[in-house]
Design a protein around this motif. Structure first.
Motif, PDB file in Angstrom:
ATOM      1  N   GLY A  82      -0.646  -6.946  19.215  1.00  0.00           N
ATOM      2  CA  GLY A  82      -0.892  -6.055  20.434  1.00  0.00           C
ATOM      3  C   GLY A  82      -2.039  -4.992  19.830  1.00  0.00           C
ATOM      4  N   THR A  83      -2.463  -4.127  20.850  1.00  0.00           N
ATOM      5  CA  THR A  83      -3.506  -3.380  20.860  1.00  0.00           C
ATOM      6  C   THR A  83      -2.978  -2.142  19.967  1.00  0.00           C
ATOM      7  N   PHE A  89      -3.026  -0.767  12.137  1.00  0.00           N
ATOM      8  CA  PHE A  89      -3.384  -1.459  10.890  1.00  0.00           C
ATOM      9  C   PHE A  89      -4.827  -1.180  10.750  1.00  0.00           C
ATOM     10  N   SER A  90      -5.715  -1.032  11.520  1.00  0.00           N
ATOM     11  CA  SER A  90      -7.243  -0.798  11.341  1.00  0.00           C
ATOM     12  C   SER A  90      -7.160   0.650  10.738  1.00  0.00           C
ATOM     13  N   ARG A  91      -6.483   1.614  11.286  1.00  0.00           N
ATOM     14  CA  ARG A  91      -6.469   3.022  10.638  1.00  0.00           C
ATOM     15  C   ARG A  91      -6.081   2.949   9.218  1.00  0.00           C
ATOM     16  N   LEU A  92      -4.991   2.129   8.784  1.00  0.00           N
ATOM     17  CA  LEU A  92      -4.557   1.759   7.470  1.00  0.00           C
ATOM     18  C   LEU A  92      -5.794   1.221   6.439  1.00  0.00           C
ATOM     19  N   THR A 136       3.811  -3.547  10.750  1.00  0.00           N
ATOM     20  CA  THR A 136       3.254  -4.737  11.571  1.00  0.00           C
ATOM     21  C   THR A 136       2.825  -6.093  10.685  1.00  0.00           C
ATOM     22  N   VAL A 137       2.978  -5.599   9.384  1.00  0.00           N
ATOM     23  CA  VAL A 137       2.611  -6.714   8.350  1.00  0.00           C
ATOM     24  C   VAL A 137       3.987  -7.740   8.191  1.00  0.00           C
ATOM     25  N   ALA A 138       3.495  -9.039   8.292  1.00  0.00           N
ATOM     26  CA  ALA A 138       4.801 -10.269   8.186  1.00  0.00           C
ATOM     27  C   ALA A 138       4.745 -10.827   6.652  1.00  0.00           C
ATOM     28  N   ARG A 139       3.504 -11.025   6.434  1.00  0.00           N
ATOM     29  CA  ARG A 139       3.284 -11.968   5.304  1.00  0.00           C
ATOM     30  C   ARG A 139       1.771 -11.606   4.543  1.00  0.00           C
TER      31      ARG A 139
END
Length: 158
Positions: A82-83, A89-92, A136-139
């Motif tokens: 999602g947005t 994640f992009s901020r990270l 938001t990270v699964a794997r």
């Protein structure tokens, strides 16, 4: 849709090729190489900078001399899409110096990250304490670079 390519003549192509190999070349050096005056070479370079074909210049550093002994490519699969999750994640990614480049991908992995770390424990901390800890990270799947038989090379401009 308008074609975003910049029209390039053979001299522009030679100039771009030279600058990709030696970005700090002076206008005089470029002129000598291209059989132009320094002012003509400088004007061509300025035009290509102004229209965005040349995006900038960088120094290439030796990672070993900087204490960066481990290079890895890390694939990241997101748990949710999602947005808001992408922006988070992009901020990270922007906050972590070890992540030197990142791409969004098709296929199983959503992101491909290029990372440089001083050692394997630092890579382990990045993967477990930063990436896998992100909500938001699964794997995560990492591949450690053993050798680079071909350095990053200039883009084909011809």
């Amino acid at each position: 849709m308008q074609d975003p390519r910049t029209p390039l003549d053979p001299t522009d192509i030679a100039l771009l090729d030279r600058l990709q190999r030696r970005g700090n070349a002076t206008a005089q050096e470029l002129g000598d190489t291209l059989h132009l005056s320094a002012s003509q070479a400088g004007r061509r370079r300025q035009r290509l900078e102004d229209n965005g074909t040349i995006q900038g210049y960088r120094a290439r550093l030796d990672p070993i001399r900087l204490g960066l002994h481990v290079q890895a490519f890390v694939q990241v699969q997101m748990a949710r899409h999602g947005t808001e999750q992408s922006a988070d994640f992009s901020r990270l990614l922007r906050t972590r110096q070890e992540i030197t480049s990142a791409w969004t991908m098709t296929g199983e992995a959503d992101y491909l990250l290029r990372v440089w770390c001083p050692d394997l424990p630092a890579l382990n901390r990045l993967i477990h304490d930063v990436l896998l800890a992100h909500p938001t990270v699964a794997r995560v799947h990492s591949q450690i670079v053993m050798d680079q038989p071909k350095d990053d090379s200039p883009l084909p401009v011809a």
